[in-house]
Design an enzyme around this catalytic site. Structure first.
Site, PDB file in Angstrom:
ATOM      1  N   GLY A 183       0.790  -1.232   0.000  1.00  0.00           N
ATOM      2  CA  GLY A 183       0.000   0.000   0.000  1.00  0.00           C
ATOM      3  C   GLY A 183       0.819   1.276   0.000  1.00  0.00           C
ATOM      4  N   ASP A 205       2.849   4.153  -1.538  1.00  0.00           N
ATOM      5  CA  ASP A 205       2.939   4.696  -2.892  1.00  0.00           C
ATOM      6  C   ASP A 205       4.357   5.124  -3.226  1.00  0.00           C
ATOM      7  OD1 ASP A 205       0.165   4.427  -3.009  1.00  0.00           O
ATOM      8  OD2 ASP A 205      -0.130   6.397  -2.109  1.00  0.00           O
ATOM      9  N   HIS A 237      18.911  17.133 -11.926  1.00  0.00           N
ATOM     10  CA  HIS A 237      18.114  16.840 -13.127  1.00  0.00           C
ATOM     11  C   HIS A 237      16.718  16.394 -12.723  1.00  0.00           C
ATOM     12  CE1 HIS A 237      19.770  12.933 -12.018  1.00  0.00           C
ATOM     13  NE2 HIS A 237      18.909  12.330 -12.810  1.00  0.00           N
ATOM     14  N   HIS A 269      23.085  12.722 -19.853  1.00  0.00           N
ATOM     15  CA  HIS A 269      22.360  11.684 -19.114  1.00  0.00           C
ATOM     16  C   HIS A 269      21.105  11.344 -19.905  1.00  0.00           C
ATOM     17  CE1 HIS A 269      20.956   9.428 -15.720  1.00  0.00           C
ATOM     18  NE2 HIS A 269      20.095  10.321 -15.269  1.00  0.00           N
ATOM     19  N   ASP A 274      28.377   9.210  -9.468  1.00  0.00           N
ATOM     20  CA  ASP A 274      27.373   8.184  -9.788  1.00  0.00           C
ATOM     21  C   ASP A 274      27.957   6.765  -9.860  1.00  0.00           C
ATOM     22  OD1 ASP A 274      25.378   6.691 -11.012  1.00  0.00           O
ATOM     23  OD2 ASP A 274      25.245   7.942 -12.813  1.00  0.00           O
ATOM     24  N   HIS A 281      23.789   5.856 -17.594  1.00  0.00           N
ATOM     25  CA  HIS A 281      24.815   5.998 -16.552  1.00  0.00           C
ATOM     26  C   HIS A 281      26.183   5.544 -17.056  1.00  0.00           C
ATOM     27  CE1 HIS A 281      21.865   6.857 -13.360  1.00  0.00           C
ATOM     28  NE2 HIS A 281      21.078   6.060 -14.057  1.00  0.00           N
ATOM     29  N   HIS A 331      25.029   7.362  -5.190  1.00  0.00           N
ATOM     30  CA  HIS A 331      24.040   6.846  -6.144  1.00  0.00           C
ATOM     31  C   HIS A 331      24.298   5.384  -6.473  1.00  0.00           C
ATOM     32  CE1 HIS A 331      21.300   6.813  -9.588  1.00  0.00           C
ATOM     33  NE2 HIS A 331      20.871   7.997  -9.218  1.00  0.00           N
TER      34      HIS A 331
HETATM   35 ZN   LIG Z   1      19.395   9.014 -10.344  1.00  0.00          ZN
HETATM   36 ZN   LIG Z   2      18.872  10.242 -13.528  1.00  0.00          ZN
END
Ligand SMILES: [Zn+2]
Ligand SMILES: [Zn+2]
Length: 743
Positions: A232, A234, A257, A323, A377, A550, A572
């Site tokens: 349940g 979200d 972004h 990206h 990243d 990526h 990330h």
């Molecule tokens: Zn991301």
């Molecule tokens: Zn992204």
């Protein structure tokens, strides 16, 4: 101050001495090394514009030219950190202890006493920053286990580190800037804090705070999507209680972004904290849509690449990246201690669809001047080589569009504007018309086209209703559902539940995306359904209809080479991705102790030549369910899980408590017990079980137990007896609820 805290304060002072003497040794050992770029050390390049956050914020924002604050008196300082235990470098720290605080210094290259050579090859995790030789061995074993190669083959040697250090120090400016010299004293102070509240140990809900004294800036505020056992829920957003506690210090928000894992939580955050939000036009356009839905006003300020913003003591410059969504930017944050380069999601696309190149020149210039900390990243840190250019997808789409015998149905992420652009282009070339289907895709294409990010070839778009009457081999339907999402276009088409589009024999379906981890099952079910209906489906990576957004290993290494940071913190990614990224940095030549793997909520404190993790701030997951934010916690989820596994039994009964003429009242059942079940068993076929349960309830409801003071006791008795009975007879564990009322 409690005795305990006092002790901690004493302990901390002692450690501070250890740290300081280590730094002193270091400073004297590195005669040649000038201080890192400091506040004002990086002059704004000609042609770069400067913006000031102070312009219209209610609270006047200090200019960056302000001198770093004087060191507080000792007493005040120890009070400030009294609640933060600091662990000496030699202390053993349990790796799972999240609240760990490790004092850490960067020892001079030649003075690594007591640290075995091999130790330096392992990534330094903050969770176990005080690495002991024994731990180092086991960590190394881990490295070998998941790389599949002997660690020695992969990892650099000690001499490689020293080479790098020498190189790096040569690159430092030879003439120390005045501010840098003045802050030599400040070298021992750890006022610059990096606080990741999300994005570490996970792919999702990215959020990082940068704090110096009373100034905080926030980079991104994203969501992650619920896992299968979060019934349940979200959305999941980061726990930003720390930010709420310090809301008067928040100077600005910066968004890298427009992806959900970077902006999805902003409506919730901006509801609690007001500060200007800086980002590129498309990112702000997408955010504005969200804020309107939530009826939230915010001060959104558009910036361009290479533009600078002053926010409190920080100067933030935007650096263009490539990206899977246009307008992605990294941030170069000039702090009083040095430059922090935050490169969130990126890939090095050398032939981007919109022709807007990643700003290699600027990153490299920052690297030459000196970057204190690079954060980057880690999503594809485990993938070898280079990620392909987005452009390479176009040719494959065209080939399919020219050769497909009938209708084409394409799905991708709605926000992947460049992919959508390539679909339009390929359709145009193949003489096909495109109909955009589904609200998400329609909204996104409308926004992107209106803002000039998407160029729709002449007369290519047609209405979904009209396309049905056109010859099949002249049509393309563009829709959502690349992740097998329940309500998305393609999923419903595959299930035969779409109102406008039915999959037919001869259709070609192109899934131009790869499943996000966790969505594989749903995607493969959709693919099965499509094949069953007679469509041919392109979905595999081998068919080159998708490239990642990526950077892969070689690109990550190139970024490290360009930025040449003193310290590196992978962000990330799940924990193993962060570790792999740290190892890549070591292959590039960084010393293991300068690669910092952290957990959400840990605080990294940086000085010019050392760092430490002092403590943790509150962090974690906050669940959004409908209109409720944070009101669904672990207990509610546990109940939902239990309900979903065993169903529910409700027992209800009423008893009378009338005082008769006699002295003592005799309570008795007047209605019930009634037993209702949901999701437990089919009641009609198991009437005997329901009957037996009723008998048990009646037997338990003696006048003594029905007395007022014993009602709770009665409820518990019924619950536990029925539970035992149900397990015995059915082997199931439903939730049992007992309602007793008095007439
Ligand atoms: Zn991301
Ligand atoms: Zn992204």
């Amino acid at each position: 101050m409690t005795e305990n805290k006092k002790n901690e304060g004493e302990k901390k002072k002692g450690i501070d001495l250890v740290v300081r003497s280590a730094i002193d040794r270091l400073v004297s050992a590195e005669q040649d090394a000038a201080a890192m770029a400091s506040a004002g050390a990086v002059p704004a390049a000609a042609g770069r514009r400067t913006k000031t956050a102070a312009a219209s914020t209610a609270e006047p924002v200090r200019q960056q030219s302000r001198k770093p604050r004087q060191r507080k008196p000792k007493a005040a300082e120890s009070k400030e950190t009294a609640g933060s235990p600091v662990v000496a470098p030699t202390e053993v720290v349990a790796p799972e202890a999240k609240t760990v605080a490790a004092a850490k210094t960067q020892p001079p290259a030649g003075k690594k006493r007591g640290r075995p050579k091999k130790n330096a090859t392992a990534a330094t995790s903050m969770a176990s920053a005080a690495v002991q030789p024994a731990r180092a061995v086991s960590r190394k074993a881990n490295v070998r286990a998941y790389s599949g190669k002997p660690a020695d083959e992969q990892l650099p040697t000690q001499s490689f580190h020293s080479n790098f250090l020498a190189l790096h120090h040569d690159a430092a400016p030879s003439k120390p800037h005045a501010a840098a010299a003045a802050s030599k004293k400040g070298d021992r102070e750890y006022k610059l804090k990096i606080i990741p509240l999300g994005g570490l140990g996970e792919v999702g809900k990215n959020m990082t705070l940068i704090q110096y004294a009373d100034d905080i800036i926030v980079v991104d505020g994203g969501v992650s999507f619920p896992e299968n056992d979060m019934f349940g829920v979200d959305l999941v957003i980061p726990d930003y209680s720390y930010l709420i506690e310090n809301k008067d210090k928040v100077r600005a928000f910066f968004l890298t972004h427009g992806h959900e894992d970077h902006i999805g939580a902003m409506p919730y955050i901006l509801n609690d904290i007001q500060a200007p939000v800086y980002s590129a036009p498309l990112t702000l356009g997408l955010l504005r849509g969200k804020l309107n839905e939530h009826r939230i006003n915010a001060d959104l300020r558009q910036v361009a690449p290479r533009e600078e913003v002053t926010a409190g003591l920080f100067r933030v410059e935007f650096v263009r990246l490539t990206h899977s969504i246009p307008d992605t930017m990294g941030l170069a944050v000039t702090t009083p201690v040095g430059v922090i380069l935050l490169i969130s999601d990126f890939k090095m696309d050398l032939s981007p669809i919109d022709g807007k190149q990643m700003d290699f020149g600027r990153i490299s210039a920052l690297g030459e001047k000196g970057v204190l900390l690079l954060m980057s990243d880690s999503t594809n840190a485990e993938r070898e080589g280079f990620t392909g250019s987005e452009r390479s997808v176009g040719a494959n789409l065209e080939r399919i569009f020219f050769n497909a015998p009938g209708r084409i149905i394409v799905t991708t992420f709605a926000s992947h504007v460049h992919r959508v652009q390539q679909v339009m282009q390929a359709a145009f070339k193949a003489g096909r018309k495109v109909a955009v289907c589904g609200r998400g895709m329609q909204n996104m294409t409308a926004i992107a086209a209106a803002m000039g990010y998407l160029e729709v070839p002449d007369k290519t778009l047609v209405d979904i209703e009209r396309i049905q009457d056109m010859p099949a081999d002249q049509t393309v339907i563009l829709t959502t559902g690349s992740q097998g999402e329940m309500m998305a276009g393609l999923t419903r088409m595959a299930a035969g539940e779409h109102k406008q589009v039915q999959i037919r024999e001869g259709d070609t379906v192109v899934i131009s995306a790869t499943p996000i981890p966790g969505n594989d099952r749903m995607v493969s079910r959709t693919v099965d359904n499509l094949f069953r209906r007679g469509a041919y489906v392109y979905y595999e990576r081998a068919q080159h209809i998708h490239v990642s957004g990526h950077a892969s290993q070689e690109e990550l290494k190139l970024l490290l080479n360009l930025a040449k940071p003193r310290y590196f913190m992978p962000i990330h990614g799940e924990h193993h991705m962060l570790q792999k990224h740290a190892m890549l940095a070591q292959q590039v030549g960084m010393a293991a102790e300068n690669t910092i793997v952290m957990e959400n909520g840990q605080v990294l404190e940086l000085a010019r030549r050392s760092y430490r993790a002092t403590r943790s701030v509150e962090s974690g997951r906050v669940f959004v369910d409908g209109l409720g934010v944070g009101d669904v916690g672990a207990t509610v989820l546990r109940e939902r899980r239990q309900l979903s596994e065993g169903g529910v039994i409700v027992v209800s009964m009423t008893y009378s408590h009338e005082r008769g003429r006699g002295r003592s009242p005799v309570p008795k059942l007047v209605a019930g017990p009634d037993i209702l079940t949901r999701g437990f068993i089919f009641e009609k076929e198991y009437e005997h079980i329901i009957g037996e349960m009723k008998e048990k309830v009646v037997a338990l409801s003696t006048p003594e137990r029905l007395a007022d003071s014993n009602i709770n006791d009665l409820r518990n008795q019924i619950r536990s007896q029925l539970s035992k009975f149900v397990i015995e007879r059915t082997g199931r564990r439903p939730v049992i609820m007992v309602a007793v009322s008095v007439m």
